[in-house]
Motif scaffolding. Structure first.
Motif, short mmCIF file in Angstrom:
data_model
loop_
_atom_site.label_atom_id
_atom_site.label_comp_id
_atom_site.label_asym_id
_atom_site.label_seq_id
_atom_site.Cartn_x
_atom_site.Cartn_y
_atom_site.Cartn_z
N PHE A 61 0.82 -1.22 0.00
CA PHE A 61 0.00 0.00 0.00
C PHE A 61 0.85 1.27 0.00
CE2 PHE A 61 -2.50 -3.39 1.82
CZ PHE A 61 -3.72 -3.25 1.18
N LEU A 62 2.03 1.18 0.60
CA LEU A 62 2.87 2.38 0.71
C LEU A 62 3.87 2.50 -0.43
CD1 LEU A 62 3.64 2.31 4.54
CD2 LEU A 62 2.02 3.79 3.33
N ASN A 63 4.28 1.36 -1.01
CA ASN A 63 5.29 1.37 -2.08
C ASN A 63 6.50 2.22 -1.71
OD1 ASN A 63 3.88 -0.26 -4.09
ND2 ASN A 63 2.45 1.45 -4.22
N LYS B 26 14.47 -1.39 5.33
CA LYS B 26 14.18 -0.01 5.69
C LYS B 26 13.97 0.80 4.41
CE LYS B 26 16.73 0.34 10.05
NZ LYS B 26 17.75 1.12 10.79
N GLY B 27 12.97 1.68 4.45
CA GLY B 27 12.71 2.52 3.29
C GLY B 27 11.97 3.79 3.67
N ARG B 28 11.62 4.56 2.66
CA ARG B 28 10.92 5.82 2.86
C ARG B 28 9.86 6.02 1.78
NH1 ARG B 28 13.52 9.42 6.30
NH2 ARG B 28 15.60 8.76 6.96
N ASN C 46 7.65 9.59 0.80
CA ASN C 46 7.19 10.96 1.02
C ASN C 46 7.43 11.43 2.46
OD1 ASN C 46 6.26 10.92 -1.63
ND2 ASN C 46 4.19 10.29 -1.06
N GLY C 47 8.60 11.15 2.99
CA GLY C 47 8.93 11.56 4.35
C GLY C 47 8.55 10.55 5.42
N LEU C 48 7.69 9.60 5.07
CA LEU C 48 7.29 8.55 6.01
C LEU C 48 8.37 7.48 6.02
CD1 LEU C 48 5.16 6.99 7.76
CD2 LEU C 48 4.27 6.07 5.62
N GLU C 49 8.88 7.16 7.21
CA GLU C 49 9.86 6.08 7.34
C GLU C 49 9.13 4.75 7.48
OE1 GLU C 49 13.22 6.68 9.96
OE2 GLU C 49 12.65 8.79 10.17
N PHE C 50 9.75 3.71 6.93
CA PHE C 50 9.10 2.40 6.90
C PHE C 50 10.13 1.31 7.20
CE2 PHE C 50 7.82 -1.49 4.62
CZ PHE C 50 6.57 -1.69 5.18
N GLY D 186 -4.53 -1.76 -4.04
CA GLY D 186 -3.40 -1.37 -3.21
C GLY D 186 -3.31 0.13 -3.00
N GLU D 187 -4.47 0.81 -2.97
CA GLU D 187 -4.49 2.26 -2.81
C GLU D 187 -4.87 2.63 -1.37
OE1 GLU D 187 -5.98 3.24 -7.39
OE2 GLU D 187 -7.31 3.62 -5.68
N LEU D 188 -4.33 3.74 -0.92
CA LEU D 188 -4.67 4.25 0.41
C LEU D 188 -5.96 5.06 0.34
CD1 LEU D 188 -1.14 5.49 1.56
CD2 LEU D 188 -2.36 3.46 2.37
N LEU D 189 -6.88 4.79 1.27
CA LEU D 189 -8.13 5.56 1.32
C LEU D 189 -7.85 7.03 1.55
CD1 LEU D 189 -10.31 3.29 3.65
CD2 LEU D 189 -9.96 3.11 1.18
N SER D 190 -6.85 7.31 2.39
CA SER D 190 -6.55 8.70 2.76
C SER D 190 -6.04 9.52 1.59
CB SER D 190 -5.53 8.72 3.89
OG SER D 190 -4.35 8.02 3.51
#
Length: 283
Positions: free
Chosen positions: A44-46, A123-125, A127-131, A252-256
């Motif tokens: 979902f985040l890719n 570990k990845g990123r 749009n500024g979100l760490e994952f 695989g899309e985010l609702l937000s």
């Protein structure tokens, strides 16, 4: 603040809630996928992955020249990872919990250690979100050691959101322990209610404040809400049974990010959690 998103059973929408919450809040946010047996938050985040490393655990190896076959190592091992049969010592690496007891009791120091792979951490990123996520090695029986390694990446500052494994067993406890808040996700079905009761019991044994999200909330089984009222479990969000939501999920899309109004709803969910955590800490 650490928020662990959990559920008593799979398929309730736990990952949907965790990923949309992480993507909506903004600022310094880290999302950890601790469902290491089947991680799917990345779908979902890719994220763009920046690093991957292998996680190992030490397991005993017998030095045949030193070993006297006394059997003390097998006696102390509660998981039967070591067995002495005549003049042979059998080591079952997948059963070993790496406690080190066998080495401590061996009178001739015949125990040496080697590394066994558990899985990988990525570990990845985005749009500024760490994952961060963990992927358990195929055939590996024990996920808690890998989950603890993922949890060790928890950010010192900002918000950490944990996508916990489903259920109420050891992997779930490893993902929830030390969290400031547990967000339980369920569905209004008899199975959903049964497993919600188990999950709430586990959370309360840990003494962590919690709240509830009801997914597919309008499909007509009202006993989940009744149970929540009886247990003083706040219902913080309801997600309707909606074709558009199901289609977005299947792509695989985010609702937000793809459905109007949902980013603000997840922001409101975060604000309500934040308020409950502050209230708990001040009491």
């Amino acid at each position: 603040m650490i928020i662990s998103v959990a559920s008593g059973k799979g398929g309730t929408g736990k990952t949907t809630v965790a990923t949309n919450l992480a993507a909506s809040v903004g600022g310094k946010v880290l999302l950890m996928d601790c469902d290491v047996e089947e991680p799917n938050a990345h779908l979902f985040l890719n994220p763009v992955f920046e690093s991957t490393r292998t996680v190992t655990t030490p397991v005993p190896e017998i030095d045949e020249e030193k070993c006297t076959r006394c059997g003390k190592c097998a006696e102390i091992c509660q998981f039967r990872a070591l067995v002495v049969l005549g003049q042979t010592v059998l080591s079952f690496e997948n059963l070993c919990h790496s406690c080190g007891g066998c080495e401590m009791v061996c009178p001739v120091k015949a125990i040496r250690w080697k590394e066994r792979g558990l899985g990988t951490i990525r570990k990845g990123r985005r749009n500024g979100l760490e994952f961060v996520d963990g992927q358990l090695r195929i055939g590996e029986a024990m996920s808690p050691p890998l989950i603890r390694e993922v949890r060790a990446q928890t950010a010192a500052e900002g918000l950490t959101i944990i996508d916990a494994p489903p259920g109420t067993s050891c992997p779930v406890i490893a993902a929830m322990k030390g969290a400031d808040f547990v967000l339980l996700v369920t569905e209004p079905t008899p199975f959903g209610l049964h497993d919600l009761k188990l999950a709430l019991g586990a959370v309360r044994m840990l003494g962590i404040p919690c709240g509830l999200v009801i997914n597919r909330s309008d499909i007509g089984y009202g006993k989940v809400k009744e149970y929540a009222r009886e247990e003083s479990l706040p219902v913080l969000m309801e997600i309707p049974f909606d074709r558009g939501i199901a289609e977005a999920y299947s792509r695989g899309e985010l609702l937000s990010e793809n459905m109007p109004g949902w980013k603000e709803k997840f922001m409101e969910l975060y604000r309500r959690i934040d308020s409950l955590v502050k209230r708990e800490k001040s009491s």
